[in-house]
Write a protein that holds these residues in place. Sequence first.
Motif, mmCIF file in Angstrom:
data_model
loop_
_atom_site.group_PDB
_atom_site.id
_atom_site.type_symbol
_atom_site.label_atom_id
_atom_site.label_comp_id
_atom_site.label_asym_id
_atom_site.label_seq_id
_atom_site.Cartn_x
_atom_site.Cartn_y
_atom_site.Cartn_z
ATOM 1 N N MET A 17 34.960 47.669 49.349
ATOM 2 C CA MET A 17 36.090 46.895 49.379
ATOM 3 C C MET A 17 36.162 45.684 48.406
ATOM 4 S SD MET A 17 38.854 46.046 52.155
ATOM 5 C CE MET A 17 38.836 47.568 52.848
ATOM 6 N N LEU A 18 37.165 45.669 47.706
ATOM 7 C CA LEU A 18 37.629 44.332 46.872
ATOM 8 C C LEU A 18 38.920 43.742 46.704
ATOM 9 C CD1 LEU A 18 36.298 42.026 44.973
ATOM 10 C CD2 LEU A 18 36.727 43.818 43.061
ATOM 11 N N GLN A 19 38.998 42.662 47.265
ATOM 12 C CA GLN A 19 40.371 42.042 47.035
ATOM 13 C C GLN A 19 40.367 40.773 46.277
ATOM 14 O OE1 GLN A 19 43.414 42.629 48.060
ATOM 15 N NE2 GLN A 19 43.472 44.120 49.732
ATOM 16 N N THR A 20 41.095 40.743 45.155
ATOM 17 C CA THR A 20 41.383 39.540 44.425
ATOM 18 C C THR A 20 42.738 38.943 44.561
ATOM 19 O OG1 THR A 20 42.002 40.904 42.640
ATOM 20 C CG2 THR A 20 39.611 40.433 42.814
ATOM 21 N N ARG A 21 42.839 37.872 44.241
ATOM 22 C CA ARG A 21 44.085 37.014 43.984
ATOM 23 C C ARG A 21 44.653 37.555 42.585
ATOM 24 N NH1 ARG A 21 44.400 32.826 47.375
ATOM 25 N NH2 ARG A 21 46.575 32.711 46.680
ATOM 26 N N GLU A 22 46.003 37.146 42.777
ATOM 27 C CA GLU A 22 46.644 37.799 41.460
ATOM 28 C C GLU A 22 46.228 37.230 40.292
ATOM 29 O OE1 GLU A 22 47.941 36.422 43.968
ATOM 30 O OE2 GLU A 22 49.184 37.767 45.225
ATOM 31 N N TRP A 23 45.899 36.081 40.140
ATOM 32 C CA TRP A 23 45.568 35.388 38.820
ATOM 33 C C TRP A 23 44.188 35.445 38.509
ATOM 34 C CZ3 TRP A 23 47.044 32.522 43.000
ATOM 35 C CH2 TRP A 23 46.155 32.005 43.511
ATOM 36 N N PHE A 24 43.144 36.040 39.419
ATOM 37 C CA PHE A 24 41.777 36.284 39.186
ATOM 38 C C PHE A 24 41.630 38.015 38.794
ATOM 39 C CE2 PHE A 24 37.328 36.666 40.685
ATOM 40 C CZ PHE A 24 36.868 35.932 39.586
ATOM 41 N N PRO A 25 41.038 38.063 37.636
ATOM 42 C CA PRO A 25 40.869 39.279 37.077
ATOM 43 C C PRO A 25 39.697 39.926 38.033
ATOM 44 C CG PRO A 25 40.781 37.813 35.365
ATOM 45 C CD PRO A 25 40.603 36.913 36.244
ATOM 46 N N PRO A 26 39.999 41.326 38.337
ATOM 47 C CA PRO A 26 39.076 42.111 38.877
ATOM 48 C C PRO A 26 37.826 42.281 38.197
ATOM 49 C CG PRO A 26 41.056 43.289 39.151
ATOM 50 C CD PRO A 26 41.305 41.957 38.155
ATOM 51 N N SER A 27 37.874 42.455 36.835
ATOM 52 C CA SER A 27 36.556 42.512 36.030
ATOM 53 C C SER A 27 35.633 41.302 36.308
ATOM 54 C CB SER A 27 36.943 42.622 34.676
ATOM 55 O OG SER A 27 37.668 41.392 34.085
ATOM 56 N N ARG A 28 35.981 40.173 36.452
ATOM 57 C CA ARG A 28 35.222 39.090 36.602
ATOM 58 C C ARG A 28 34.843 38.944 38.351
ATOM 59 N NH1 ARG A 28 37.749 33.706 33.613
ATOM 60 N NH2 ARG A 28 37.898 34.480 31.501
ATOM 61 N N ALA A 29 35.557 39.375 39.312
ATOM 62 C CA ALA A 29 35.008 39.486 40.605
ATOM 63 C C ALA A 29 34.012 40.478 40.704
ATOM 64 C CB ALA A 29 36.314 39.899 41.503
ATOM 65 N N LEU A 30 34.237 41.683 39.800
ATOM 66 C CA LEU A 30 32.987 42.617 39.911
ATOM 67 C C LEU A 30 31.660 42.195 39.260
ATOM 68 C CD1 LEU A 30 35.071 45.670 38.914
ATOM 69 C CD2 LEU A 30 34.091 45.263 41.104
ATOM 70 N N ALA A 31 31.904 41.342 38.140
ATOM 71 C CA ALA A 31 30.746 40.674 37.481
ATOM 72 C C ALA A 31 29.918 40.130 38.271
ATOM 73 C CB ALA A 31 31.146 39.918 36.190
ATOM 74 N N ALA A 32 30.682 38.908 39.188
ATOM 75 C CA ALA A 32 30.077 38.232 40.243
ATOM 76 C C ALA A 32 29.565 38.840 41.315
ATOM 77 C CB ALA A 32 31.194 37.164 41.000
ATOM 78 N N LEU A 33 30.149 39.948 41.708
ATOM 79 C CA LEU A 33 29.360 40.716 42.822
ATOM 80 C C LEU A 33 28.216 41.435 42.314
ATOM 81 C CD1 LEU A 33 32.722 42.325 44.552
ATOM 82 C CD2 LEU A 33 31.574 40.229 45.155
ATOM 83 N N SER A 34 28.301 41.958 40.991
ATOM 84 C CA SER A 34 26.899 42.452 40.375
ATOM 85 C C SER A 34 25.983 41.527 40.315
ATOM 86 C CB SER A 34 27.533 43.173 39.103
ATOM 87 O OG SER A 34 26.264 43.674 38.621
ATOM 88 N N ALA A 35 26.284 40.416 39.956
ATOM 89 C CA ALA A 35 25.270 39.346 39.680
ATOM 90 C C ALA A 35 24.527 39.134 41.200
ATOM 91 C CB ALA A 35 25.953 38.064 39.195
ATOM 92 N N PHE A 36 25.381 38.946 42.309
ATOM 93 C CA PHE A 36 24.879 38.767 43.660
ATOM 94 C C PHE A 36 23.865 39.844 44.048
ATOM 95 C CE2 PHE A 36 25.300 39.330 48.149
ATOM 96 C CZ PHE A 36 24.790 38.156 48.462
#
Length: 651
Positions: A17-36
Amino acid sequence: MACLALSLQPTNGPDIMLQTREWFPPSRALAALSAFRLTRLSQSSHRAAASSSSSASASAQPHPSSDDLDSSLGDDPLAASSGQVIVGVESKYRVIYRLVNSIYVLGVTTADDQARAATNAFDCINTVNQAVSVVVAACRGVDVTPEKVHRKYPEVYMALDIVLRGAAGAVRLAAILSSIHGDNIAKLVSSAPDAESRVRGADQWSAQMEVLSADRRATLESFSGATFELPAETLAAGDEVAVAIAPVVVTEDQSQKDQPPQTTDESTEEKDPFAASEKLNKPEEALVGGFKKITDPTSDPTAALAGLEVTTLPPAEATKPTFVSVEGFEGDYGGIEFGSEEASLNDAFEGFNTAFGGGLDASEFVTTTKTKPKGPGLTGLELLATGPGGPTPATAAGSQLDGLMAAQAAAEMTTPEMYIHEEINAEFKESLLSRVGLKGTVYLRTLPPKKAAGKETEFSFRLEGTSVIKRAALLSSTLSSLENNLFHVRTGSKEEPIPVLKFSLQPKLTPLPLRVRLLKRHSGTLLSVMIQYASNPTLPSPLTNVTFAVKLPVDPTLLNVSPKAVLNREERELRWHIPDIPLKEHTGRLRARMPVDQDSSEGELDVVGMVRFSGQGLMTLSGVSIRPASESVVQFTEVSHTYSTGNYSCL
């Protein structure tokens, strides 16, 4: 901006699961999770290699070192219960993680400076802890597995959405955790604020409003049905006071009753409206009795003219012409000779009927010849197609003639036709070109459906001169690209032309059919405007039917133009129509002058010029042409190309 995203990542397998804020692009969140994930796996592989080398050295040594004992604690360096790590190369993010059984609960925040990073990190840790509580409650214990999370996926999704937005306090989080195994997801979201209000001892606003609304409705119903009665004595006293205060109003019926009846001797016969007046039979003394005759000879005869107003003539200086020495606008303006009774109207205003000496000549716009109305054409055959509510005979004849011409052209068409329509836009500021653009559209005209008999139109063609094109777009349902400027068409028959390809040119390679320059002079209360234009000598054919328009800032009372122009007072627009513009050695000038109310010291007035023209020819303005894919086989006909202006203006 404490926590930007929440995620559930198992140790093995894809993210749950992935939940993001309205102003935060999901692509950047996925990049951070992939880097983790990559950081965790890379460190695990390095630690595994180090542990294998340490185990080999331990077999040779009787007592292993303390470092080797620490390295044997686990293969995953991020296997601790919680922690944080900074990931990313260009965009760095801080990932707060907690490991619950075999699932990482991750929170993503920014990696700012130390002051802000501390605040964001602690806020993100609190959010991650609440998310862990939600996941543990959904799985009914710390034995958290992806299968258990998937069983309660909607409840976990809605709960993490509330937690991520910071709307879950301690009381509301407890209410969410207690109702996460309920049957109604909407109760999980909507009942939490009421529960928090009840726990804190606050009054429920909705319940209070319902009570107040019910009371107000009952009050309105009771007052709407209530009646009030006053005693007769009170009404009588009020009437006496009203009579004493209000003036006496005599009605029409009472006035007719008070007046004595009038006897009329008039006959009921109708009078002749053209009969002579009865005053003609009266004596002359009765007719001239209204006039007073002055018998005093010493009285001034001009006393009777004392109340008359006579308009005085302007001084002699005002009647002389004024010389204007502005460049391009030289000449004498004004000058009217008063007091010449023998002069005719044309002689008195002689300065206004020349091409550039004065105002608009009414004879240029008003014709005295009477035109005979044209009778119905086609020997009256169009009357057969018109009914009582149909079009007029002339309209019906024109529409039938157009239909016959279109039908004849369709009958003569034996192959599909292709042509290019170009729309050019340009904007000039004085003599400089500020913006330019050309948009072209390739049209396909198929055989009529009746003539095609259900067959599809299919052929290939090639575009030449495409080096000037900046970008292009295809109609994918009809046209496909075969590379090397080759295209294939396949479509059904249609009545109207089909736009199959659109393109735009590079600005530096866009041709200019006409260069335009707008000059404006505002001296005192006199505004002078001049448009200079010159045609491009490299055009394939001269421009015809060119219209120049100037948006005037005011509605002019006096207007001087050269050459003749048409003034539209509703739109405040002055138009010149030029039949044709030669290609070489020709620079045209269009001039206009007018008085304005605003003085030049108070500010400049805005004047905008526009150019409109259109035409057709065998060659396009851009140089793009349509050719058959094979010279031996011609499957279509290239007809005349067209062009027109979009926004062609000068400031």
